[in-house]
Design a protein around this motif. Structure first.
Motif, PDB file in Angstrom:
ATOM      1  N   GLU A  10      46.931  54.564  48.339  1.00  0.00           N
ATOM      2  CA  GLU A  10      46.313  53.269  48.055  1.00  0.00           C
ATOM      3  C   GLU A  10      46.329  53.006  46.558  1.00  0.00           C
ATOM      4  OE1 GLU A  10      42.437  53.124  49.827  1.00  0.00           O
ATOM      5  OE2 GLU A  10      43.238  53.061  51.882  1.00  0.00           O
ATOM      6  N   VAL A  11      46.849  51.849  46.190  1.00  0.00           N
ATOM      7  CA  VAL A  11      46.967  51.457  44.783  1.00  0.00           C
ATOM      8  C   VAL A  11      46.133  50.205  44.569  1.00  0.00           C
ATOM      9  CG1 VAL A  11      48.571  50.774  42.950  1.00  0.00           C
ATOM     10  CG2 VAL A  11      49.311  52.388  44.717  1.00  0.00           C
ATOM     11  N   PRO A  12      45.298  50.166  43.533  1.00  0.00           N
ATOM     12  CA  PRO A  12      44.457  48.981  43.304  1.00  0.00           C
ATOM     13  C   PRO A  12      45.270  47.755  42.954  1.00  0.00           C
ATOM     14  CG  PRO A  12      44.345  50.471  41.420  1.00  0.00           C
ATOM     15  CD  PRO A  12      45.076  51.206  42.495  1.00  0.00           C
ATOM     16  N   CYS A  13      44.779  46.605  43.389  1.00  0.00           N
ATOM     17  CA  CYS A  13      45.418  45.326  43.077  1.00  0.00           C
ATOM     18  C   CYS A  13      44.328  44.338  42.680  1.00  0.00           C
ATOM     19  CB  CYS A  13      46.199  44.810  44.283  1.00  0.00           C
ATOM     20  SG  CYS A  13      47.038  43.241  43.989  1.00  0.00           S
ATOM     21  N   SER A  14      44.386  43.852  41.462  1.00  0.00           N
ATOM     22  CA  SER A  14      43.384  42.910  40.978  1.00  0.00           C
ATOM     23  C   SER A  14      43.678  41.510  41.481  1.00  0.00           C
ATOM     24  CB  SER A  14      43.332  42.916  39.453  1.00  0.00           C
ATOM     25  OG  SER A  14      44.531  42.385  38.921  1.00  0.00           O
ATOM     26  N   ARG A  15      42.672  40.664  41.508  1.00  0.00           N
ATOM     27  CA  ARG A  15      42.866  39.296  41.971  1.00  0.00           C
ATOM     28  C   ARG A  15      43.826  38.532  41.063  1.00  0.00           C
ATOM     29  NH1 ARG A  15      36.939  36.528  40.737  1.00  0.00           N
ATOM     30  NH2 ARG A  15      36.780  37.110  38.544  1.00  0.00           N
ATOM     31  N   GLN A  16      43.918  38.952  39.814  1.00  0.00           N
ATOM     32  CA  GLN A  16      44.846  38.305  38.884  1.00  0.00           C
ATOM     33  C   GLN A  16      46.296  38.518  39.321  1.00  0.00           C
ATOM     34  OE1 GLN A  16      44.595  39.855  34.900  1.00  0.00           O
ATOM     35  NE2 GLN A  16      46.388  38.730  34.181  1.00  0.00           N
ATOM     36  N   HIS A  17      46.619  39.711  39.837  1.00  0.00           N
ATOM     37  CA  HIS A  17      47.990  40.044  40.184  1.00  0.00           C
ATOM     38  C   HIS A  17      48.287  39.896  41.672  1.00  0.00           C
ATOM     39  CE1 HIS A  17      47.482  42.178  36.282  1.00  0.00           C
ATOM     40  NE2 HIS A  17      48.746  41.834  36.118  1.00  0.00           N
ATOM     41  N   ARG A  37      39.907  43.007  49.475  1.00  0.00           N
ATOM     42  CA  ARG A  37      38.590  43.552  49.161  1.00  0.00           C
ATOM     43  C   ARG A  37      37.752  42.407  48.608  1.00  0.00           C
ATOM     44  NH1 ARG A  37      39.220  48.991  45.721  1.00  0.00           N
ATOM     45  NH2 ARG A  37      37.020  49.079  46.242  1.00  0.00           N
ATOM     46  N   GLY A  38      36.556  42.701  48.203  1.00  0.00           N
ATOM     47  CA  GLY A  38      35.679  41.661  47.694  1.00  0.00           C
ATOM     48  C   GLY A  38      36.156  41.081  46.376  1.00  0.00           C
ATOM     49  N   ASN A  39      35.712  39.835  46.102  1.00  0.00           N
ATOM     50  CA  ASN A  39      35.989  39.149  44.843  1.00  0.00           C
ATOM     51  C   ASN A  39      37.471  38.872  44.600  1.00  0.00           C
ATOM     52  OD1 ASN A  39      33.204  39.256  44.170  1.00  0.00           O
ATOM     53  ND2 ASN A  39      33.460  41.340  43.376  1.00  0.00           N
ATOM     54  N   GLY A  40      38.253  38.828  45.672  1.00  0.00           N
ATOM     55  CA  GLY A  40      39.666  38.514  45.525  1.00  0.00           C
ATOM     56  C   GLY A  40      40.546  39.707  45.229  1.00  0.00           C
ATOM     57  N   ARG A  96      53.760  44.389  39.140  1.00  0.00           N
ATOM     58  CA  ARG A  96      52.469  44.853  38.641  1.00  0.00           C
ATOM     59  C   ARG A  96      51.371  44.440  39.605  1.00  0.00           C
ATOM     60  NH1 ARG A  96      51.972  45.106  32.367  1.00  0.00           N
ATOM     61  NH2 ARG A  96      50.282  46.598  32.117  1.00  0.00           N
ATOM     62  N   THR A  97      50.450  45.350  39.888  1.00  0.00           N
ATOM     63  CA  THR A  97      49.325  45.055  40.765  1.00  0.00           C
ATOM     64  C   THR A  97      47.993  45.108  40.028  1.00  0.00           C
ATOM     65  OG1 THR A  97      49.044  47.378  41.414  1.00  0.00           O
ATOM     66  CG2 THR A  97      50.548  46.037  42.733  1.00  0.00           C
ATOM     67  N   HIS A  98      48.015  45.682  38.858  1.00  0.00           N
ATOM     68  CA  HIS A  98      46.790  45.914  38.103  1.00  0.00           C
ATOM     69  C   HIS A  98      47.197  46.115  36.653  1.00  0.00           C
ATOM     70  CE1 HIS A  98      43.116  48.113  36.804  1.00  0.00           C
ATOM     71  NE2 HIS A  98      42.537  47.444  37.776  1.00  0.00           N
TER      72      HIS A  98
END
Length: 239
Positions: free
Chosen positions: A219-226, A205-208, A187-189
């Motif tokens: 391109e697939v988004p990845c949150s800083r949590q994952h 990207r910004g903010n981790g 999981r990336t997001h």
């Protein structure tokens, strides 16, 4: 204990899903908003138990029960009406819950289900990643190899299977599908996951946060949590 929730009212499904989350040995693998969808998911997901509403448009709960094989999932009817109880037990129901479902009453139902031989036999089995999925699209059943899936995108109780040049829509939750697909996907997001084999780069990207770049440039988004878990999995040795 793999559970399927069937109810034509979304609030009722949401409430029952939250209540079942309190049980460590219960996994909600899917939800259906009607009887026709329930029959399709029951065949596809092979749940151990179906929490089934009675009154639904077009195909009611008893029609769903009648469509199941003799060795099919256990049934727990969940309804606001007590007048269907005898009919429910004639349908070999494991339990009958009245809405609003009380936590203590649900706990007794789960305790009863744990004693069912089918459920007991399923509990110790080790999970083996699935190698292919069956997807119904416009009346045709497609065999989708797990190895061909590049990434996954959730849409409520559906998941878009992203392949090279094609997308299939599967009625599953992202969480339950990832458990079936195994460690080759991460999981990336909240609403996305990628096949590790398809990843070409991870760009910060910004903010981790980050962007996962796949081999074909997607391109697939990845949150800083994952992001930490993704990087750790990419560094892990194969196998």
């Amino acid at each position: 204990m793999r559970a399927l929730i069937v109810d034509d009212e979304a609030p009722a499904r949401d409430k029952l899903r939250r209540m079942l989350a309190a049980f460590d040995d219960v996994e909600v693998v899917g939800e259906a908003d009607g009887g026709a969808a329930a029959m399709e998911l029951a065949a596809q997901l092979q749940p151990d138990v179906i929490f089934l509403d009675v009154q639904m448009p077009e195909v009611d709960g008893f029609a769903v029960a009648a469509s199941l094989p003799d060795d099919g999932p256990e049934l727990v009817f969940v309804t606001a009406f007590d007048r269907y109880a005898l009919q429910a037990f004639d349908a070999q129901a494991a339990d009958y819950l009245l809405k609003p479902v009380e936590p203590a009453r649900l706990q007794r139902a789960i305790r009863r289900l744990r004693m069912v031989p089918r459920v007991q036999a399923a509990r110790p089995q080790a999970a083996t990643p699935t190698t292919q999925l069956l997807v119904v699209d416009r009346g045709a059943t497609h065999v989708v190899r797990s190895a061909d899936i590049q990434w996954l995108q959730s849409a409520d109780n559906y998941v878009n299977l992203k392949l090279a040049g094609r997308t299939f829509l599967l009625r599953r939750t992202l969480e339950s599908l990832l458990k079936d697909l195994g460690p080759g996907f991460v999981r990336t997001h909240r609403g996305a996951a990628v096949a590790l084999a398809a990843v070409r780069a991870v760009r910060p990207r910004g903010n981790g946060d980050a962007v996962v770049v796949l081999q074909d440039g997607t391109e697939v988004p990845c949150s800083r949590q994952h992001r930490p878990a993704l990087l750790e999995r990419l560094q892990a040795p194969a196998g």
